[in-house]
Design a protein around this motif. Structure first.
Motif, short mmCIF file in Angstrom:
data_model
loop_
_atom_site.label_atom_id
_atom_site.label_comp_id
_atom_site.label_asym_id
_atom_site.label_seq_id
_atom_site.Cartn_x
_atom_site.Cartn_y
_atom_site.Cartn_z
N PHE A 61 9.48 32.33 5.51
CA PHE A 61 8.80 31.70 6.65
C PHE A 61 7.89 32.69 7.36
O PHE A 61 6.82 32.32 7.85
N GLY A 62 8.31 33.97 7.40
CA GLY A 62 7.45 34.99 7.97
C GLY A 62 6.15 35.12 7.18
O GLY A 62 5.06 35.19 7.75
N VAL A 63 6.28 35.12 5.85
CA VAL A 63 5.10 35.24 5.00
C VAL A 63 4.20 34.01 5.18
O VAL A 63 2.98 34.13 5.36
N ILE A 64 4.83 32.82 5.13
CA ILE A 64 4.04 31.58 5.27
C ILE A 64 3.33 31.56 6.62
O ILE A 64 2.16 31.23 6.73
N PHE A 65 4.06 31.96 7.67
CA PHE A 65 3.45 31.97 9.00
C PHE A 65 2.22 32.88 9.04
O PHE A 65 1.15 32.45 9.50
N GLY A 66 2.37 34.12 8.57
CA GLY A 66 1.26 35.07 8.61
C GLY A 66 0.06 34.57 7.82
O GLY A 66 -1.09 34.60 8.30
N THR A 67 0.33 34.07 6.62
CA THR A 67 -0.75 33.60 5.76
C THR A 67 -1.46 32.40 6.38
O THR A 67 -2.69 32.33 6.43
N LEU A 68 -0.64 31.49 6.87
CA LEU A 68 -1.16 30.25 7.44
C LEU A 68 -2.03 30.52 8.67
O LEU A 68 -3.09 29.92 8.84
N ALA A 69 -1.56 31.43 9.54
CA ALA A 69 -2.30 31.73 10.75
C ALA A 69 -3.68 32.29 10.40
O ALA A 69 -4.69 31.88 10.99
N ILE A 70 -3.72 33.22 9.44
CA ILE A 70 -4.99 33.80 9.03
C ILE A 70 -5.90 32.72 8.43
O ILE A 70 -7.08 32.62 8.75
N ALA A 71 -5.31 31.87 7.57
CA ALA A 71 -6.09 30.81 6.93
C ALA A 71 -6.62 29.80 7.96
O ALA A 71 -7.65 29.17 7.76
N THR A 72 -5.90 29.66 9.07
CA THR A 72 -6.33 28.74 10.13
C THR A 72 -7.47 29.33 10.94
O THR A 72 -8.10 28.63 11.73
N GLY A 73 -7.71 30.65 10.78
CA GLY A 73 -8.79 31.28 11.51
C GLY A 73 -8.32 32.07 12.72
O GLY A 73 -9.13 32.54 13.52
N ILE A 74 -7.02 32.23 12.86
CA ILE A 74 -6.48 33.03 13.96
C ILE A 74 -6.59 34.50 13.55
O ILE A 74 -6.20 34.86 12.44
N PRO A 75 -7.14 35.36 14.44
CA PRO A 75 -7.31 36.76 14.05
C PRO A 75 -5.96 37.46 13.83
O PRO A 75 -4.93 37.02 14.35
N ALA A 76 -6.01 38.54 13.05
CA ALA A 76 -4.77 39.25 12.71
C ALA A 76 -4.03 39.74 13.95
O ALA A 76 -2.80 39.63 14.03
N TRP A 77 -4.77 40.25 14.95
CA TRP A 77 -4.09 40.79 16.13
C TRP A 77 -3.27 39.72 16.84
O TRP A 77 -2.16 39.95 17.29
N ALA A 78 -3.84 38.51 16.90
CA ALA A 78 -3.14 37.43 17.59
C ALA A 78 -1.94 36.95 16.78
O ALA A 78 -0.89 36.61 17.34
N THR A 79 -2.09 36.93 15.46
CA THR A 79 -0.98 36.53 14.60
C THR A 79 0.20 37.49 14.77
O THR A 79 1.35 37.09 14.95
#
Lengths: 240, 106
Positions: free
Chosen positions: A25-43
């Motif tokens: 779930f950690g991996v899916i969350f990180g990947t998904l957030a980036i794919a959604t366009g949320i910047p890395a710092w915010a993720t």
């Protein structure tokens, strides 16, 4: 020192199944957030500062669809309110601790750490090393969640265009997989059906307000169904 | 976008940390009502279903029950596998396989 390290380690070790369970779930969350366009710092900030998986997923979905701030905050409140129950349940084991301990342990309170710590303290009573055991579970869960979020972020960054591959479907699949087993209980099924119908009908409302409406309708429906079930079948109550 | 995100996260931190602090730090001033703990039981199913259903049935905004909507069979597959195997990860992967195959074939 080892008298502290031993329970610290035991808390981390007993959380191992939870660590493994949280990893994907950690991996899916990180990947998904980036794919959604949320910047890395915010993720990374979401994982490091909010540290509440399900509300992080919901927030990604809401941010992606342009929900209003108060709707995101209110949804976070509703999704995370169960932690108040954990906070209340664990209070008897924390009452004697100094304030800095209670403020810290509260920050790291998750479903997983609650399950592990509550089990141990209920079984073995509140020994002097209970707080170190609790801290061990907390730190293990926290480090684990950060690690897998970072891996997810790196994955999301290294494979651009994941969103086009249908990664937004990952969220639907994840939520469906979590919810489906709960639907075997009649009142939960009622709650889900009501929430689903209202969400579908109210999907055009601005700021994703339909989500709040659907959640309220679902919860009310579930409570009502439970009340009806227990009042009409009193003999069932004794067997369950 | 940046300020908006910063505010989003700050608010989420305040809300979440506040909930977790509630009893552990201010417990002597609070009590947890029984009706609330019963209601909480239904929050995950209600919130998650409210998120899933519009995405699965109306991924483009309008209700789409045509074969062109791969979200629907994918979601149903994930739910079915989770229901019968209770294995979350297997369910997600199955959902993805069905979704991918559907998009590729249909």
């Amino acid at each position: 020192m080892s008298q502290r390290l031993t329970p610290l380690w035991a808390g981390a070790r007993d959380s191992l199944p939870m660590l493994v369970g949280a990893a994907p779930f950690g991996v899916i969350f990180g990947t998904l957030a980036i794919a959604t366009g949320i910047p890395a710092w915010a993720t990374l900030a979401l994982s490091a500062l909010v540290f509440a998986g399900s509300s992080q997923f919901v927030a990604v979905s809401l941010i992606g669809s342009g929900a209003a701030l108060p709707v995101i905050w209110l949804t976070t409140f509703v999704v995370n309110l169960r932690h108040a129950l954990y906070s209340a349940t664990l209070l008897p084991y924390a009452r004697h601790l100094p304030a800095r301990w209670r403020w810290s342990l509260a920050f790291w309170l998750t479903d997983e750490t609650f399950a592990v710590v509550e089990h141990r303290l209920r079984q073995q009573g509140n020994e002097s090393d209970g707080a170190w055991y609790w801290l061990g579970s907390s730190l293990a869960m926290y480090g684990n969640w950060q690690l897998w979020t970072i891996i997810g972020v790196l994955l999301g960054q290294s494979v651009p265009g994941l969103a086009d591959l249908g990664l937004d479907f990952a969220m639907v699949a994840t939520f469906a997989a979590i919810v489906a087993p709960q639907l075997k209980k009649r009142p939960v099924l009622v709650a889900a059906l009501l929430a689903g119908v209202v969400a579908l009908l109210a999907r055009e409302l601005p700021f994703k307000l339909g989500l709040m409406l659907a959640a309220l309708a679902g919860v009310a429906g579930g409570v009502l169904a439970e009340r009806l079930a227990t009042s009409s079948k009193p003999e069932m109550k004794e067997t369950t | 976008m940046s300020l908006q995100l910063l505010l989003t996260i700050a608010g989420m931190v305040v809300v979440t940390y506040g909930i977790r602090l509630s009893f552990l730090v201010f417990g002597h001033k609070l009590s947890f009502p029984a009706w609330l703990s019963r209601a909480l039981h239904y929050v995950p199913a209600a919130v998650l279903t409210a998120l899933i259903v519009p995405m699965a049935l109306a991924p483009q905004g309008a209700i789409d029950l045509s074969p062109g909507n791969a979200y629907l069979p994918g979601t149903l597959a994930a739910a079915a596998v989770a229901l019968f195997s209770r294995h979350t990860l297997a369910a997600i992967v199955s959902g993805f396989v069905v979704y991918g195959l559907w998009r590729w074939l249909v």
